[in-house]
Enzyme design. Structure first.
Site, PDB file in Angstrom:
ATOM      1  N   ASN A   6       0.852  -1.187   0.000  1.00 17.43           N
ATOM      2  CA  ASN A   6       0.000   0.000   0.000  1.00 17.43           C
ATOM      3  C   ASN A   6       0.901   1.256   0.000  1.00 17.43           C
ATOM      4  OD1 ASN A   6      -1.416   2.270   1.089  1.00 17.43           O
ATOM      5  ND2 ASN A   6      -3.037   0.915   1.789  1.00 17.43           N
ATOM      6  N   HIS A   9       0.979   6.223   1.897  1.00 16.11           N
ATOM      7  CA  HIS A   9       1.718   7.197   2.703  1.00 16.11           C
ATOM      8  C   HIS A   9       2.892   7.835   1.975  1.00 16.11           C
ATOM      9  CE1 HIS A   9      -1.115   6.783   5.735  1.00 16.11           C
ATOM     10  NE2 HIS A   9      -0.837   5.523   5.993  1.00 16.11           N
ATOM     11  N   HIS A  42      -5.744   3.549  -1.361  1.00 16.09           N
ATOM     12  CA  HIS A  42      -7.057   3.863  -0.788  1.00 16.09           C
ATOM     13  C   HIS A  42      -7.421   5.267  -1.262  1.00 16.09           C
ATOM     14  CE1 HIS A  42      -9.649   4.152   3.158  1.00 16.09           C
ATOM     15  NE2 HIS A  42     -10.339   4.449   2.068  1.00 16.09           N
ATOM     16  N   ARG A  44      -9.596   8.013  -0.749  1.00 15.97           N
ATOM     17  CA  ARG A  44     -10.545   8.433   0.287  1.00 15.97           C
ATOM     18  C   ARG A  44     -11.410   9.575  -0.224  1.00 15.97           C
ATOM     19  NH1 ARG A  44      -8.521   6.380   5.605  1.00 15.97           N
ATOM     20  NH2 ARG A  44     -10.285   7.458   6.497  1.00 15.97           N
ATOM     21  N   ARG A  48      -7.155  12.720   1.029  1.00 13.17           N
ATOM     22  CA  ARG A  48      -6.067  13.213   1.889  1.00 13.17           C
ATOM     23  C   ARG A  48      -4.693  12.717   1.430  1.00 13.17           C
ATOM     24  NH1 ARG A  48      -7.184   9.942   7.475  1.00 13.17           N
ATOM     25  NH2 ARG A  48      -9.229  10.877   7.198  1.00 13.17           N
ATOM     26  N   GLU A  69      -8.743   0.240  -2.500  1.00 20.76           N
ATOM     27  CA  GLU A  69      -9.539   0.280  -1.261  1.00 20.76           C
ATOM     28  C   GLU A  69     -10.477   1.471  -1.360  1.00 20.76           C
ATOM     29  OE1 GLU A  69      -7.256   0.672   2.268  1.00 20.76           O
ATOM     30  OE2 GLU A  69      -6.065  -1.090   1.837  1.00 20.76           O
ATOM     31  N   THR A 100      -7.975   3.442   8.668  1.00 23.11           N
ATOM     32  CA  THR A 100      -9.161   2.606   8.776  1.00 23.11           C
ATOM     33  C   THR A 100      -9.144   1.922  10.132  1.00 23.11           C
ATOM     34  OG1 THR A 100      -8.802   2.182   6.430  1.00 23.11           O
ATOM     35  CG2 THR A 100     -10.529   0.911   7.506  1.00 23.11           C
ATOM     36  N   GLU A 150     -10.587  -9.682   3.705  1.00 24.07           N
ATOM     37  CA  GLU A 150      -9.303  -9.327   4.320  1.00 24.07           C
ATOM     38  C   GLU A 150      -9.566  -9.196   5.810  1.00 24.07           C
ATOM     39  OE1 GLU A 150      -7.212  -5.909   2.679  1.00 24.07           O
ATOM     40  OE2 GLU A 150      -6.133  -5.637   4.566  1.00 24.07           O
ATOM     41  N   HIS A 189      -3.393  -4.738   8.004  1.00 23.33           N
ATOM     42  CA  HIS A 189      -3.521  -3.556   8.852  1.00 23.33           C
ATOM     43  C   HIS A 189      -2.643  -3.671  10.092  1.00 23.33           C
ATOM     44  CE1 HIS A 189      -5.033   0.131  10.510  1.00 23.33           C
ATOM     45  NE2 HIS A 189      -5.638   0.342   9.359  1.00 23.33           N
TER      46      HIS A 189
HETATM   47  N1  PXP Z   1      -5.693  -3.186   4.626  1.00 24.03           N
HETATM   48  C1  PXP Z   1      -6.654  -2.235   4.680  1.00 24.03           C
HETATM   49  C2  PXP Z   1      -8.044  -2.618   4.343  1.00 24.03           C
HETATM   50  C3  PXP Z   1      -6.340  -0.905   5.012  1.00 24.03           C
HETATM   51  O1  PXP Z   1      -7.311   0.027   5.080  1.00 24.03           O
HETATM   52  C4  PXP Z   1      -4.992  -0.568   5.264  1.00 24.03           C
HETATM   53  C5  PXP Z   1      -4.633   0.854   5.569  1.00 24.03           C
HETATM   54  O2  PXP Z   1      -4.897   1.659   4.480  1.00 24.03           O
HETATM   55  C6  PXP Z   1      -4.026  -1.582   5.178  1.00 24.03           C
HETATM   56  C7  PXP Z   1      -4.414  -2.891   4.885  1.00 24.03           C
HETATM   57  C8  PXP Z   1      -2.591  -1.309   5.426  1.00 24.03           C
HETATM   58  O3  PXP Z   1      -2.431  -0.983   6.763  1.00 24.03           O
HETATM   59  P1  PXP Z   1      -1.007  -0.475   7.289  1.00 24.03           P
HETATM   60  O4  PXP Z   1      -0.754   0.825   6.600  1.00 24.03           O
HETATM   61  O5  PXP Z   1      -1.201  -0.359   8.751  1.00 24.03           O
HETATM   62  O6  PXP Z   1      -0.015  -1.522   6.881  1.00 24.03           O
END
Ligand code: PXP
Length: 240
Positions: A6, A9, A42, A44, A48, A69, A100, A150, A189
């Site tokens: 992901n 960030h 994601h 949003r 953001r 996402e 999330t 998930e 997550h």
């Molecule tokens: N899975 C989902 C559904 C999420 O919303 C997120 C955060 O955007 C992640 C995985 C990844 O989480 P992390 O950034 O804590 O690894």
């Protein structure tokens, strides 16, 4: 076991200055070179971090699984139909949250989720639900028509000691329930280089979705190397 990276960030840093760098699209390319099996973003409602432009460019260039996402809103469903990611993960979304925070309210949103799954399937998009590690939510996801789930590992990630072992058990039970129902089961997550191994060693898991920890390490060692290190950890845990 696949690793979906992901890159939200990377976009967070860009948006902090409202500039053009660092570019999450470039980060995605390097993550793939480092061994990522998929790229997740994601989009949003408040935009953001990831922007519509990022998603469109990623669709053009990502040769591995592109996972979008999104909240189950009309706006997002329309974007998914236009962009056609390989899969969509439906997540709950609250404006004021930092990330999330919990899984979907599968029971409360049952009708809405059924409609969204139907529309996305009509566009050839696989659908995953991000859910709490609760066997009842797994069964409901199957009933509603999700292809995958998930399992939310955030509670596991935040817990310590005996409580963390209990949370791990919950995740395992949810995974087993999903496999029994013939769902593809992922987890994600809050996973980090320090807590990923017990999750990666759960038999039958299809993949892990990880963002913040990989991007954090990437600031220090580069994203290609950060992905390589995470892949190595997951592979060594999953073949034990
Ligand atoms: N899975 C989902 C559904 C999420 O919303 C997120 C955060 O955007 C992640 C995985 C990844 O989480 P992390 O950034 O804590 O690894």
């Amino acid at each position: 076991m696949i690793l979906g990276v992901n890159v939200d960030h990377v976009a967070t840093v860009r948006q902090a200055r409202g500039t053009f760098e660092p570019d999450p699209v470039m980060a995605a390319v390097l993550a793939i070179l480092g061994g990522a099996d998929g790229i997740t973003v994601h989009l949003r409602e408040d935009r953001r971090h990831i922007q519509d432009r990022d998603l469109k460019l990623l669709r053009e260039i990502v040769p591995v699984e592109l996972n979008l996402e999104m909240a189950a809103t009309d706006e997002m469903v329309k974007i998914a139909q236009e962009v056609r990611p390989d899969m969509v993960t439906i997540v709950p979304e609250r404006r004021e949250e930092l990330t999330t925070e919990g899984g979907l309210d599968v029971r409360g949103l049952k009708k809405r989720l059924r409609d969204v799954v139907k529309v996305l399937h009509g566009s050839g998009i696989q659908v995953s639900f991000f859910i709490n590690p609760d066997p009842k939510d797994v069964a409901l996801s199957k009933e509603i028509g999700a292809d995958m789930v998930e399992i939310h590992t955030g509670h596991y990630a935040n817990a310590r000691g005996k409580k963390q072992l209990d949370e791990l058990e919950q995740v395992k039970k949810a995974v087993q329930k999903g496999l029994k129902l013939d769902l593809q089961v992922n987890a994600g997550h809050g996973l980090t280089y320090y807590n990923v191994r017990p999750i990666a060693s759960i038999p039958g898991l299809r993949g892990l979705y990880i963002g913040h920890s990989i991007v954090s390490r990437a600031v220090l060692v580069g994203i290609q190397e950060a992905v390589r290190q995470m892949k190595a950890l997951i592979e060594s845990a999953s073949c034990r």
